[in-house]
Design an enzyme around this catalytic site. Sequence first.
Site, short mmCIF file in Angstrom:
data_model
loop_
_atom_site.label_atom_id
_atom_site.label_comp_id
_atom_site.label_asym_id
_atom_site.label_seq_id
_atom_site.Cartn_x
_atom_site.Cartn_y
_atom_site.Cartn_z
N ARG A 238 2.02 8.22 -6.37
CA ARG A 238 1.16 9.37 -6.63
C ARG A 238 0.75 9.99 -5.30
O ARG A 238 0.49 9.28 -4.32
CB ARG A 238 -0.08 8.95 -7.44
CG ARG A 238 0.21 8.73 -8.92
CD ARG A 238 0.62 10.03 -9.60
NE ARG A 238 0.94 9.87 -11.01
CZ ARG A 238 2.17 9.72 -11.48
NH1 ARG A 238 3.20 9.67 -10.64
NH2 ARG A 238 2.37 9.62 -12.78
N GLU A 267 -0.16 19.68 -5.65
CA GLU A 267 1.12 20.05 -6.25
C GLU A 267 0.97 21.34 -7.06
O GLU A 267 0.02 21.47 -7.82
CB GLU A 267 1.63 18.92 -7.15
CG GLU A 267 1.98 17.66 -6.38
CD GLU A 267 2.61 16.58 -7.24
OE1 GLU A 267 2.80 16.81 -8.46
OE2 GLU A 267 2.91 15.51 -6.70
N HIS A 286 8.38 16.24 -7.23
CA HIS A 286 7.86 15.34 -8.28
C HIS A 286 8.85 15.24 -9.45
O HIS A 286 8.50 15.46 -10.61
CB HIS A 286 6.49 15.83 -8.78
CG HIS A 286 5.68 14.73 -9.39
ND1 HIS A 286 4.31 14.71 -9.37
CD2 HIS A 286 6.04 13.59 -10.05
CE1 HIS A 286 3.85 13.64 -9.99
NE2 HIS A 286 4.89 12.94 -10.41
#
Length: 325
Positions: A238, A267, A286
């Site tokens: 993460r 993000e 991601h």
Amino acid sequence: MTGDRHLLVMLPPHDQRTASWPARLESAVPAIRVVRPETREETIEALGRADAAYGTLPAELLPHAGRLRWLQSPQAGPPPGFYYPELVRHPVRVTNMRDTYTDHVAAHTMALVLALARGLPRYMRDQLAPLWAPDWSPDSVIPLSEIRALIVGTGAVGAEVGRLLAAFGTEVDGIDARQTVAPPGFTRLHRPERLEACLPEADLVIVTLPHTPHTEGLVNAERLAMMKPTACLVNVGRGQTVRLDALTEALDKGRLRAAALDVFETEPLPADHPLWRRPDVLITPHVAGAGPHADERRLAVLVDNAKRFTEGKPLVNEVEKANWY
């Protein structure tokens, strides 16, 4: 319950990939009735009768869920804010989608590692130039059979990455707060308090940690300074575990060889962030969990837990809510 059936609410916003789930879940677990409300008013009404829910439950809707006893998160590590204080204090049990895409994330991690080991970020940029500039110097590659890797987080993903690295001859150490036995392929397994002692010995540090109150900002300026200047950092866990400003500074000052990141503190990563333009950084947006069968695996977890819930059995992947994982 609705009659002799438990009511499960699929919380909005909805994903078209899960449109068939209510019928499939009801078919697989006859003791479950599923509703999929579209509006806020419909959601509030359904939550007032619900025994269980799937999705993200906002804090403003929690007071309406007076009967709720089980909440299934749609992700292994949901976005920040999922585990707000009121939800943590609430008696509802929360489960997540842990270990539904271990193979995909592990394969992606190895792709990042191999790309760094063989200098592919540089050659990818040369290809766009186009520029023919082979580098035959011995230190242009990282010999995986001669290095030590430290995997921070040896859950399902970390354990699989360690196994794959060991097949390349890499000496693999692990750090984990829950595991007590070194997974296959690992040489040593350490407790989290040993992290700072292990960092200076590692040539490759791979972070697979979830975002918890204890892991937020774990890889900061102080810990980056403990790493070898020839070491590489990879983060597929993460984004909140690695401080990007500190990482950028470490790279600027030559304190790290390279980094590969699939997750970020913010993000999407802002277009003006300096990491985008660094030749020693490999970025993927991601997508480590991308791959076939992900939706079917998530549905399988939901079905399994729904059966267990209706039968009063222990749920799989139950979360320690105070730790967000």
